[in-house]
Design a protein around this motif. Structure first.
Motif, PDB file in Angstrom:
ATOM      1  N   ASP A   1      -0.664   0.205   5.836  1.00  0.00           N
ATOM      2  CA  ASP A   1      -1.347  -0.883   6.543  1.00  0.00           C
ATOM      3  C   ASP A   1      -0.613  -1.321   7.795  1.00  0.00           C
ATOM      4  O   ASP A   1      -0.976  -2.313   8.429  1.00  0.00           O
ATOM      5  CB  ASP A   1      -1.538  -2.080   5.605  1.00  0.00           C
ATOM      6  N   GLY A   2       0.446  -0.576   8.156  1.00  0.00           N
ATOM      7  CA  GLY A   2       1.196  -0.891   9.366  1.00  0.00           C
ATOM      8  C   GLY A   2       2.348  -1.856   9.172  1.00  0.00           C
ATOM      9  O   GLY A   2       3.120  -2.096  10.106  1.00  0.00           O
ATOM     10  N   THR A   3       2.492  -2.424   8.002  1.00  0.00           N
ATOM     11  CA  THR A   3       3.593  -3.352   7.737  1.00  0.00           C
ATOM     12  C   THR A   3       4.883  -2.586   7.465  1.00  0.00           C
ATOM     13  O   THR A   3       4.861  -1.397   7.122  1.00  0.00           O
ATOM     14  CB  THR A   3       3.272  -4.268   6.544  1.00  0.00           C
ATOM     15  N   MET A   4       5.996  -3.273   7.614  1.00  0.00           N
ATOM     16  CA  MET A   4       7.289  -2.668   7.341  1.00  0.00           C
ATOM     17  C   MET A   4       8.154  -3.651   6.569  1.00  0.00           C
ATOM     18  O   MET A   4       8.119  -4.858   6.813  1.00  0.00           O
ATOM     19  CB  MET A   4       8.006  -2.278   8.634  1.00  0.00           C
ATOM     20  N   GLU A   5       8.912  -3.152   5.628  1.00  0.00           N
ATOM     21  CA  GLU A   5       9.904  -3.936   4.902  1.00  0.00           C
ATOM     22  C   GLU A   5      11.281  -3.393   5.255  1.00  0.00           C
ATOM     23  O   GLU A   5      11.545  -2.205   5.091  1.00  0.00           O
ATOM     24  CB  GLU A   5       9.672  -3.866   3.394  1.00  0.00           C
ATOM     25  N   GLY A   6      12.139  -4.271   5.771  1.00  0.00           N
ATOM     26  CA  GLY A   6      13.448  -3.833   6.234  1.00  0.00           C
ATOM     27  C   GLY A   6      14.559  -4.064   5.228  1.00  0.00           C
ATOM     28  O   GLY A   6      14.365  -4.718   4.197  1.00  0.00           O
ATOM     29  N   ASP A   7      15.713  -3.524   5.542  1.00  0.00           N
ATOM     30  CA  ASP A   7      16.924  -3.686   4.731  1.00  0.00           C
ATOM     31  C   ASP A   7      16.709  -3.260   3.275  1.00  0.00           C
ATOM     32  O   ASP A   7      17.145  -3.935   2.337  1.00  0.00           O
ATOM     33  CB  ASP A   7      17.409  -5.140   4.773  1.00  0.00           C
ATOM     34  N   ILE A   8      16.034  -2.138   3.110  1.00  0.00           N
ATOM     35  CA  ILE A   8      15.805  -1.601   1.762  1.00  0.00           C
ATOM     36  C   ILE A   8      17.052  -0.834   1.308  1.00  0.00           C
ATOM     37  O   ILE A   8      17.580   0.006   2.040  1.00  0.00           O
ATOM     38  CB  ILE A   8      14.561  -0.697   1.727  1.00  0.00           C
ATOM     39  N   ASP A   9      17.496  -1.116   0.095  1.00  0.00           N
ATOM     40  CA  ASP A   9      18.702  -0.474  -0.445  1.00  0.00           C
ATOM     41  C   ASP A   9      18.403   0.767  -1.280  1.00  0.00           C
ATOM     42  O   ASP A   9      19.246   1.670  -1.387  1.00  0.00           O
ATOM     43  CB  ASP A   9      19.481  -1.463  -1.322  1.00  0.00           C
TER      44      ASP A   9
ATOM     45  N   PRO B   1       0.826  -1.213   0.000  1.00  0.00           N
ATOM     46  CA  PRO B   1       0.000   0.000   0.000  1.00  0.00           C
ATOM     47  C   PRO B   1       0.862   1.267   0.000  1.00  0.00           C
ATOM     48  O   PRO B   1       2.090   1.187  -0.111  1.00  0.00           O
ATOM     49  CB  PRO B   1      -0.819  -0.133   1.288  1.00  0.00           C
ATOM     50  N   ASP B   2       0.224   2.409   0.183  1.00  0.00           N
ATOM     51  CA  ASP B   2       0.914   3.694   0.116  1.00  0.00           C
ATOM     52  C   ASP B   2       2.008   3.788   1.176  1.00  0.00           C
ATOM     53  O   ASP B   2       1.876   3.276   2.291  1.00  0.00           O
ATOM     54  CB  ASP B   2      -0.116   4.815   0.318  1.00  0.00           C
ATOM     55  N   LEU B   3       3.088   4.453   0.805  1.00  0.00           N
ATOM     56  CA  LEU B   3       4.222   4.632   1.722  1.00  0.00           C
ATOM     57  C   LEU B   3       3.858   5.616   2.827  1.00  0.00           C
ATOM     58  O   LEU B   3       3.264   6.662   2.573  1.00  0.00           O
ATOM     59  CB  LEU B   3       5.427   5.145   0.935  1.00  0.00           C
ATOM     60  N   ARG B   4       4.214   5.252   4.087  1.00  0.00           N
ATOM     61  CA  ARG B   4       3.930   6.130   5.222  1.00  0.00           C
ATOM     62  C   ARG B   4       5.185   6.854   5.705  1.00  0.00           C
ATOM     63  O   ARG B   4       5.137   8.027   6.066  1.00  0.00           O
ATOM     64  CB  ARG B   4       3.339   5.334   6.377  1.00  0.00           C
ATOM     65  N   GLY B   5       6.333   6.178   5.717  1.00  0.00           N
ATOM     66  CA  GLY B   5       7.550   6.822   6.210  1.00  0.00           C
ATOM     67  C   GLY B   5       8.726   5.864   6.252  1.00  0.00           C
ATOM     68  O   GLY B   5       8.625   4.690   5.859  1.00  0.00           O
ATOM     69  N   PHE B   6       9.860   6.378   6.736  1.00  0.00           N
ATOM     70  CA  PHE B   6      11.103   5.616   6.835  1.00  0.00           C
ATOM     71  C   PHE B   6      11.425   5.343   8.302  1.00  0.00           C
ATOM     72  O   PHE B   6      11.109   6.142   9.182  1.00  0.00           O
ATOM     73  CB  PHE B   6      12.260   6.408   6.220  1.00  0.00           C
TER      74      PHE B   6
ATOM     75  N   LEU C   1      11.097   0.628   5.530  1.00  0.00           N
ATOM     76  CA  LEU C   1      10.021   1.496   5.055  1.00  0.00           C
ATOM     77  C   LEU C   1       8.709   1.046   5.663  1.00  0.00           C
ATOM     78  O   LEU C   1       8.395  -0.155   5.679  1.00  0.00           O
ATOM     79  CB  LEU C   1       9.920   1.454   3.521  1.00  0.00           C
ATOM     80  N   LEU C   2       7.938   2.015   6.203  1.00  0.00           N
ATOM     81  CA  LEU C   2       6.635   1.753   6.787  1.00  0.00           C
ATOM     82  C   LEU C   2       5.552   2.050   5.759  1.00  0.00           C
ATOM     83  O   LEU C   2       5.644   3.036   5.009  1.00  0.00           O
ATOM     84  CB  LEU C   2       6.423   2.636   8.026  1.00  0.00           C
ATOM     85  N   PHE C   3       4.501   1.217   5.755  1.00  0.00           N
ATOM     86  CA  PHE C   3       3.409   1.397   4.805  1.00  0.00           C
ATOM     87  C   PHE C   3       2.101   1.654   5.548  1.00  0.00           C
ATOM     88  O   PHE C   3       1.999   1.441   6.763  1.00  0.00           O
ATOM     89  CB  PHE C   3       3.303   0.176   3.892  1.00  0.00           C
TER      90      PHE C   3
END
Length: 557
Positions: free
Chosen positions: A313-321, A299-304, A309-311
């Motif tokens: 829906d409350g999920t986060m994806e880590g170790d983004i390059d 979903p839409d990006l919420r912040g770093f 990166l936080l989205f």
């Protein structure tokens, strides 16, 4: 004495504007800041500030027969969808054929465009330019056509996202993107699901360890290929389709469209579902990459948060390059008078997406600043044909009050489909828009007259694809080759496939629904009647167009 017209930019809009000026007896001078023609479609390894930029693998989203200029078909052996370099070659052929290069002054930038003190009487403009040696020069023109495009000032929303200052990876706009090599083995987030966002996400996913595609509203994804492997726009964009959809309830049309789009794969299941009437995403590979897990929808990006990166829906994806923002461009022109930017958020308020209604004299036009579900070049060409006739005094604009009312009405109508005010202001309906401008020029096809005088052409204009040649059959700028171009358009579609010929197999019998049986019988009866009246018609082309019509109607079943 011929009126002098400044054309700013030598991309496709500038080239067709130069030609239209010449057709109407005007004297064009084109200022191009680079050293070559092509504008957006001229690939460069390193992006240059203030100029448009494309990626190495960019392929056009509209087919050659639909996107060509109306009196210059693309070579028959060109692929139906071509790489940017081949499209640039077409522009070179066009410029050479109509001897346009002699009207272009290269390596010359336009600094300012201002009204002359006697503008209310003369309609003249003072244009200040700068050459490659840094020397300024002042010119006086009777008209100005702005053809510099609106993909030069990228919009990056990075500052809107908290925590971006501490992100250790790379953030860039799609304007900077050239290829996926820099992202090999990395974890990448692509923000935005327009055509660039879809292309870049797919390409990066073939090199990256993991690719995430962040979108606020989803997209209806269409492939370039339609039924029988034919170009999508050749089968979908026709006058008959517009006529039929205008007669049916909007809810029914939307239901049929959604049913057709979801037939291949369920957009909701894939996380792509959105409002039906939004502009579609043209991409051949995105659903397959999602199916393989190479692209993951977010979903839409919420912040770093550090390297994560936080989205929404409350999920986060880590170790983004890396994060690639495919978030569009500002459609502003720094050299124009600020008083013209009276629209929402300082945008240009334009009558029929061309003329600023605030001007006392209609001698300045903005070319190509619109969005539509169809090819851009024929619409820009029609704009140029209309504008040059207005500047030449052959066509008049309505009063300012009428123009403002028209702008407001169209924007309110578009807001039903496009919630963003800027998108609503930019959108035009492809065939109705072309026809409205063609009416002003005097070149709108007379369908009834064609059907009576020459049904072989009239039926193709009505039932077949709305190719640009239709607007050269009559009136100012009539082209003697238009009729033949319409009759042979499907031959040029087939030509690039003829590299390995196969014998035609006998067609097997298929079970048809009652509706399709009725339509098929009706088509046969029509062919019999036409043959009895001794009207010549290429059955192969007519059946081709009829097949596409039946395919579209079958979606309603």
């Amino acid at each position: 004495m011929s009126q002098r017209v400044a054309v700013i930019g030598a991309g496709p809009s500038g080239l067709t504007s130069i030609k239209s000026c010449l057709d109407e007896g005007l004297k064009p001078t084109c200022f191009e800041s680079s050293d070559d023609i092509g504008g957006l479609w001229r690939f460069k390894e390193t992006p240059e500030p203030g100029r448009s930029s494309i990626y190495r693998s960019l392929v056009v989203n509209t087919s050659k027969e639909m996107m060509c200029f109306s009196d210059f078909p693309m070579p028959a052996d060109y692929p139906n969808y071509m790489l940017h370099s081949q499209l640039l070659q077409y522009f070179r052929l066009y410029a050479q054929h109509f001897d346009l290069l002699r009207h272009i002054t290269f390596q010359t930038s336009v600094l300012t465009v201002r009204q002359r003190p006697d503008f209310s009487r003369s309609g003249q403009w003072e244009v200040v330019t700068e050459n490659r040696e840094g020397q300024e020069q002042r010119h006086v023109f009777d008209g100005v056509l702005v053809c510099s495009g609106h993909y030069t000032q990228p919009v990056s929303p990075l500052d809107q996202f908290p925590g971006h200052e501490s992100f250790p990876g790379r953030c860039l706009h799609s304007w900077e993107y050239k290829d996926a090599e820099a992202f090999r083995g990395k974890r990448v987030v692509v923000v935005g699901i327009g055509n660039s966002g879809g292309d870049i996400a797919v390409e990066i996913s073939r090199a990256a360890e993991k690719t995430f595609l962040s979108t606020r509203k989803g997209a209806w994804v269409l492939a370039r290929m339609s039924s029988s492997g034919l170009p999508l726009d050749m089968t979908a964009i026709s006058r008959f389709t517009v006529l039929l959809t205008s007669m049916l309830p909007r809810a029914l049309v939307n239901w049929a469209a959604e049913r057709t789009l979801n037939h291949r794969y369920d957009h909701r299941l894939y996380g792509l579902h959105q409002h039906t009437e939004q502009k579609p995403l043209i991409n051949d590979d995105l659903p397959g990459r999602i199916l393989q897990g190479a692209v993951v929808l977010k979903p839409d990006l919420r912040g770093f948060q550090g390297s994560g990166l936080l989205f929404q829906d409350g999920t986060m994806e880590g170790d983004i390059d890396a994060v690639v923002f495919c978030t569009g461009y500002n459609g502003t022109f720094s050299f124009l008078p600020p008083s013209l930017c009276s629209g929402p958020q300082g945008d240009l308020n334009l009558y029929r997406r061309v003329f600023p209604p605030a001007l006392e004299r209609p001698t300045l036009a903005i070319m190509g600043l619109f969005q539509t579900k169809g090819p851009i070049f024929p619409a820009v060409e029609m704009q140029a044909r209309w504008v040059t006739r207005v500047i030449a005094g052959l066509t008049q604009l309505p009063p300012r009050k009428t123009m403002l009312s028209k702008i407001e009405t169209e924007t309110k109508r578009n807001m039903k489909s496009y919630l963003c005010p800027r998108q609503a202001a930019l959108h035009v309906d492809y065939i109705p828009y072309l026809d409205s401008l063609a009416e002003q020029v005097g070149v709108r096809p007379n369908i009834l007259g064609l059907l009576l005088r020459e049904p072989s052409v009239g039926l193709r204009v009505l039932l077949g694809p709305c190719t640009p040649y239709q607007y050269r059959l009559r009136g100012p700028g009539k082209w003697d080759g238009a009729r033949q171009a319409i009759l042979t358009q499907w031959e040029r579609v087939a030509q690039p496939f003829r590299t390995r010929l196969e014998p035609e197999p006998p067609r097997p019998l298929v079970l048809l629904s009652p509706l399709l049986i009725t339509l098929s019988v009706g088509a046969v009866m029509l062919a019999v009647v036409l043959s009895q009246c001794k009207l010549t018609l290429c059955l192969q082309d007519l059946l081709q167009d009829s097949t596409h019509l039946l395919d579209w109607l079958s979606a309603l079943l």
